[in-house]
Design an enzyme around this catalytic site. Structure first.
Site, PDB file in Angstrom:
ATOM      1  CB  SER A 116     -56.042 -27.992  21.931  1.00  0.00           C
ATOM      2  OG  SER A 116     -55.338 -29.143  21.475  1.00  0.00           O
ATOM      3  CB  CYS A 129     -44.757 -27.405  17.052  1.00  0.00           C
ATOM      4  SG  CYS A 129     -43.373 -28.436  16.562  1.00  0.00           S
ATOM      5  CD  GLN A 146      22.328   5.784  11.975  1.00  0.00           C
ATOM      6  OE1 GLN A 146      22.221   5.527  10.781  1.00  0.00           O
ATOM      7  NE2 GLN A 146      23.381   5.429  12.687  1.00  0.00           N
ATOM      8  N   GLY A 206     -42.492 -20.699  19.335  1.00  0.00           N
ATOM      9  CA  GLY A 206     -43.520 -20.365  20.308  1.00  0.00           C
ATOM     10  C   GLY A 206     -44.785 -19.906  19.624  1.00  0.00           C
ATOM     11  CE  LYS A 256     -37.502 -17.140  27.220  1.00  0.00           C
ATOM     12  NZ  LYS A 256     -37.950 -17.957  28.372  1.00  0.00           N
ATOM     13  CD  GLN A 258     -40.343 -17.750  34.520  1.00  0.00           C
ATOM     14  OE1 GLN A 258     -40.796 -17.003  33.656  1.00  0.00           O
ATOM     15  NE2 GLN A 258     -40.427 -17.472  35.808  1.00  0.00           N
ATOM     16  CG  HIS A 273       6.344  11.596   9.028  1.00  0.00           C
ATOM     17  ND1 HIS A 273       7.329  11.687   9.981  1.00  0.00           N
ATOM     18  CD2 HIS A 273       5.214  12.079   9.601  1.00  0.00           C
ATOM     19  CE1 HIS A 273       6.819  12.208  11.086  1.00  0.00           C
ATOM     20  NE2 HIS A 273       5.537  12.451  10.872  1.00  0.00           N
ATOM     21  CG  ASP A 276       9.485  15.053  10.174  1.00  0.00           C
ATOM     22  OD1 ASP A 276      10.446  14.552   9.568  1.00  0.00           O
ATOM     23  OD2 ASP A 276       9.124  14.669  11.304  1.00  0.00           O
TER      24      ASP A 276
END
Length: 902
Positions: free
Chosen positions: A805, A707, A88, A650, A597, A600, A106, A142
């Protein structure tokens, strides 16, 4: 100080409460009249406290302050007016009446963005800094003198709601209280506002919020987020007005693939994808919109725009509507601060806590004839409208949205009908690779093709990472409790156990694993691993740390162990499911999401595992699986900026390459389990029968594709010949054959290239002068079978003495009786250090040797004895980091230090 609070809203209520807590006397509250019979929160709270409340419909008439209102105000004797949020216009007769005047909040850094809709314009203009200003009231433009300002960084995806909730509301309340304190103490500044950099924008309205497409993507993003949620940035498309919400420029990994959405005036058509609606600026950059409001007012996920009537919500029957109203009553009881539960009311944003989830589940159970909900259901449908849709679907037994279509390959093998997925698994769905690319996966038992498997491309990796990132940052996975996360892991382990025979058969079919071994080890240990880490989920804890106090204040320092984010896991072909489980279980227990992943040549158990995660109820995007070549999939994961961790098992050569890529991309966290040449030392004082038995297992277990296989046996001279004789006898008893036959002890090697490598390896050993006692050749039958092989007289300089191996090849060397230090020196003369072993009846010798062996695992009078609770990992060029045990969790967590001062 006597204060009059003039304004409205929850923000006004909070300022009012904090001022009273600070000891100020609020002599009156002036607020707006009730709307639709509902009082404003500020007035409601003040009325409960017995503070005079005045609901003023208007303060002026014909440009003049109403005398009755001014008289009512002056009678209170306020020394300061505080206007936290006021819609207002307050006349000067009120503003200037108190001894200390009036202060106003503000939500911008004045003089920038004077006027209404300041938060909207802060975002629309792309400001990098935002904040709020508390200033001395002026004539309503303002422009009054500055009292206090606080600023914050504007985040790239901030909206009006997030900026307000994160900073402007909580810090604004504190700022108002601080400003009043400065005034009371006589220290409040009055700094004239500069005009340099001043802007004034009008209120944002729906008719002015139409998107201008002739601008860059960032400007379009700023326009959408600056109008989110009110009034909403809109455009016309498909014959209706569409309003866009939840915009982001974070499109890394997203491909504009999907159904196009023509937008008049846009530089390019939009694209509806699984992640949302991709839009383009005139600079060809992308932005993503996640929610769309249709012209009728219905809000839908942008990804569902073309899914027809079903995506727009179920049509509710009269009975459904009665149920909805009963449930609405339950929401009102649980959320007492919400004046009206609407379709858009968000359960958690309205103040619900974890205990309220249980209460809602139980209330629904009572209201809906025993309908069982789970905690996850509440997180998946947080707004009331979505929650009712979920309830109705469940009551009708219609869960179409949760079903996933799987194109199985079916084979009848081992008296079972195998149903094997063969596509990529991304974002909770099985999908073809880009371009429909596939490859053949081969049965090593006879060389036949099992099926075609989707071959992931770089763009598929990007999609999977994007799905995992979204699941981690915005999905259900990050919202559920640690205990609920453990519940999902337990459920997955149970499903793996139910499918144990099927999984073991697939391992035999795709990897050549002996079925009886696969039941116990490949699959059996996988199940144990998920159960073990399920138990850890709610036991990942930080610590409190005493530090030097900042006297006269005090400090509290604590640590949090947090998930890293998106993790990439690259697994080998020797134990396809078990290696997946070792890493993935710890990764998920820590709260991460993952892109896996598989090798493959052995993708099928990983894809069956993906199917089981769906059945277990894992949220979409948490687990993604991409069969494909390491040079494409593994490389992209290592390079991807949104992947924060790579776990790899790996070769050492590939591990080094991954480590380099991770360093150059974004300094990812890395754990590596690499090559091995594990020494096994057998002393003359051992139990020879056990040494022979365990020596056989150390080399020939899982066809030597192990492994930690003993890559070289050092046998004390006095028992060497006897040991070799007994080993050769045992090798002769080994049954080579179809891995599905129950009496088979030695199956085919994993794939043809590996078989060729083993033949060449043995040929080189013979050429260098080692004695080939038995084996060394391919078995003359279909498939990739290799004879169990024994070499003796192997000298330290030989290739087969130094290189692994990874097959059924036993390398035996002598050492002089009693020369412990010399054999230790030879055993450690390798760049590998994954595992090792010693057989002796002398406990002192065993302890001495175990101290000196440079390996991550030392077996004494046993071998291959791994357990889910015992950490596993190597030294030197066998890598770093641990799988299994509590130590594995650290590979997938980061530690954050938090320090408080009070």
């Amino acid at each position: 100080m006597k204060i009059a609070v003039i304004g409205q809203s929850l923000f006004g209520q909070e300022v009012y409460c904090h001022l009273r807590e600070a000891g100020h006397e609020v002599v009156g509250v002036f607020t707006v009249p009730d709307k639709d019979g509902k009082a404003d929160p500020l007035g409601l709270k003040a009325d409960k406290d017995g503070v005079p409340v005045f609901k003023i419909p208007r303060w002026r008439a014909r440009g003049q302050a109403l005398p009755s209102v001014v008289a009512t105000y002056r009678a209170l004797g306020a020394e300061l007016n505080v206007l936290p949020f006021c819609s207002q216009f307050i006349p000067p007769e009120i503003i200037n009446a108190p001894r200390h005047g009036s202060i106003i909040y503000h939500p911008s850094l004045l003089p920038r963005h004077r006027g209404a809709s300041a938060i909207n314009w802060t975002l629309i203009h792309g400001d990098k800094k935002g904040g709020f200003t508390i200033f001395w009231a002026d004539d309503g433009l303002d422009t009054g003198d500055l009292l206090l300002q606080k600023e914050c960084e504007i985040l790239p995806d901030d909206t009006v709601s997030t900026l307000y909730s994160r900073f402007l509301f909580p810090e604004g309340v504190k700022g108002m209280v601080q400003a009043v304190k400065l005034i009371a103490e006589g220290r409040a500044p009055r700094l004239p506002q500069p005009e340099d950099g001043a802007t004034y924008e009008g209120i944002q309205k729906k008719e002015t919020a139409r998107i201008n497409w002739e601008q860059p993507a960032e400007a379009i993003h700023n326009w959408i987020r600056g109008n989110d949620k009110v009034p909403g940035a809109w455009t016309e498309a498909c014959g209706q007005k569409l309003t866009f919400f939840s915009s982001t420029l974070s499109t890394e990994g997203l491909a504009p693939e999907g159904e196009t959405l023509p937008i008049p005036g846009a530089h390019r058509p939009g694209v509806v994808t699984g992640a949302g609606l991709i839009l383009f600026g005139n600079d060809d950059r992308m932005l993503l919109v996640k929610n769309i409001q249709l012209e009728g007012g219905k809000m839908i996920p942008a990804s569902q725009f073309f899914r027809g009537a079903d995506s727009a919500g179920l049509e509710l029957t009269e009975e459904d509507l009665v149920t909805a109203e009963a449930v609405r009553g339950a929401w009102k009881r649980i959320l007492p601060n919400v004046l009206e539960v609407e379709d858009s009311t968000d359960f958690f944003k309205s103040g619900a806590a974890s205990v309220d989830i249980v209460r809602l589940v139980e209330e629904v159970k009572e209201l809906c004839d025993g309908l069982e909900l789970e905690n996850e259901d509440i997180y998946m449908a947080t707004t009331f409208g979505d929650f009712i849709q979920l309830l109705v679907r469940k009551m009708r037994g219609d869960n179409k949205e949760s079903k996933c279509v799987i194109d199985h390959v079916e084979k009848t093998v081992n008296k079972l009908t195998l149903r094997m997925p063969h596509q990529l698994f991304i974002g909770g769905a099985f999908v073809d690779a880009e371009g429909g690319k596939t490859y053949e996966t081969i049965n090593p038992t006879d060389g036949s093709v099992i099926c075609q498997v989707s071959l992931a491309q770089v763009s598929d990796v990007d999609k999977a990472v994007a799905a995992a990132k979204d699941a981690f940052e915005h999905g259900l996975w990050g919202k559920i409790s640690a205990r609920d996360r453990g519940h999902l892991l337990y459920r997955l382990a149970d499903l793996m156990e139910e499918h144990q025979a099927e999984l073991a058969t697939i391992e035999a079919l795709d990897a050549g694993a002996v079925y009886t071994l696969a039941l116990r080890t490949h699959v059996g240990m996988s199940i144990q691993t998920f159960r073990y880490f399920a138990g850890w989920c709610d036991k990942i804890q930080g610590a409190t740390i005493p530090i030097n106090q900042a006297r006269p204040n005090r400090n509290l320092t604590l640590t949090r162990r947090e998930p890293i984010g998106v993790c990439g896991i690259v697994i080998p072909w020797n134990y396809p499911l078990m290696m997946l489980s070792w890493k993935t279980a710890a990764c998920l227990a820590a709260g991460n999401t993952v892109v896996i992943k598989p090798a493959q040549v052995t993708p099928l158990t990983a894809l069956k595992f993906a199917e089981l995660t769906l059945k277990a109820g894992f949220p979409k995007g948490v687990i993604n699986i991409l069969p494909g070549p390491g040079s494409v999939v593994g490389q992209r994961l290592s390079d991807h900026p949104d992947v924060r961790k790579i776990a790899f098992t790996g070769s050492t050569e590939v591990g080094k390459h991954i480590m380099k890529s991770c360093a150059l991309s974004n300094v990812k966290k890395v754990s590596l389990e690499l090559g091995g040449k594990s020494p096994l030392i057998i002393f003359a004082d051992c139990d020879l029968s056990k040494a022979v038995q365990m020596g056989m297992s150390s080399v020939f277990f899982n066809k030597g594709e192990n492994c930690i296989a003993a890559g070289r046996l050092f046998v004390e001279d006095s028992i060497h010949d006897q040991f070799v004789q007994r080993v050769v006898e045992e090798v002769g008893k080994m049954k080579i054959g179809n891995p599905l036959n129950r009496d088979t002890s030695h199956g085919p090697q994993n794939h043809q290239a590996h078989l060729r490598k083993l033949v060449e390896y043995c040929q080189r050993g013979v050429k260098e002068g080692a004695t080939l006692v038995c084996g060394g050749n391919q078995v003359p039958r279909p498939g990739f079978f290799f004879e169990p092989t024994v070499f003796t007289d192997v000298e330290d300089h030989m290739f087969i003495a130094q290189e692994e191996s990874f097959g059924p090849v036993m390398i035996i060397s002598r050492f002089a009786s009693g020369d412990v230090d010399a054999v230790l020196s030879r055993a450690n003369a390798t760049e590998f250090g994954l595992a090792s072993g010693v057989f002796t009846g002398d406990i002192s010798k065993a302890l001495y040797v175990s101290d000196k062996l440079e390996a991550g695992t030392v077996f004494i009078n046993t071998y291959n004895k791994t357990d889910v609770a015992a950490p596993f990992g190597g030294f030197k060029q066998s890598g770093f980091g641990k799988d299994l045990g509590e130590a594995a969790l650290n590979e997938y967590l980061r530690v954050k230090t938090v320090t408080f001062e009070y």
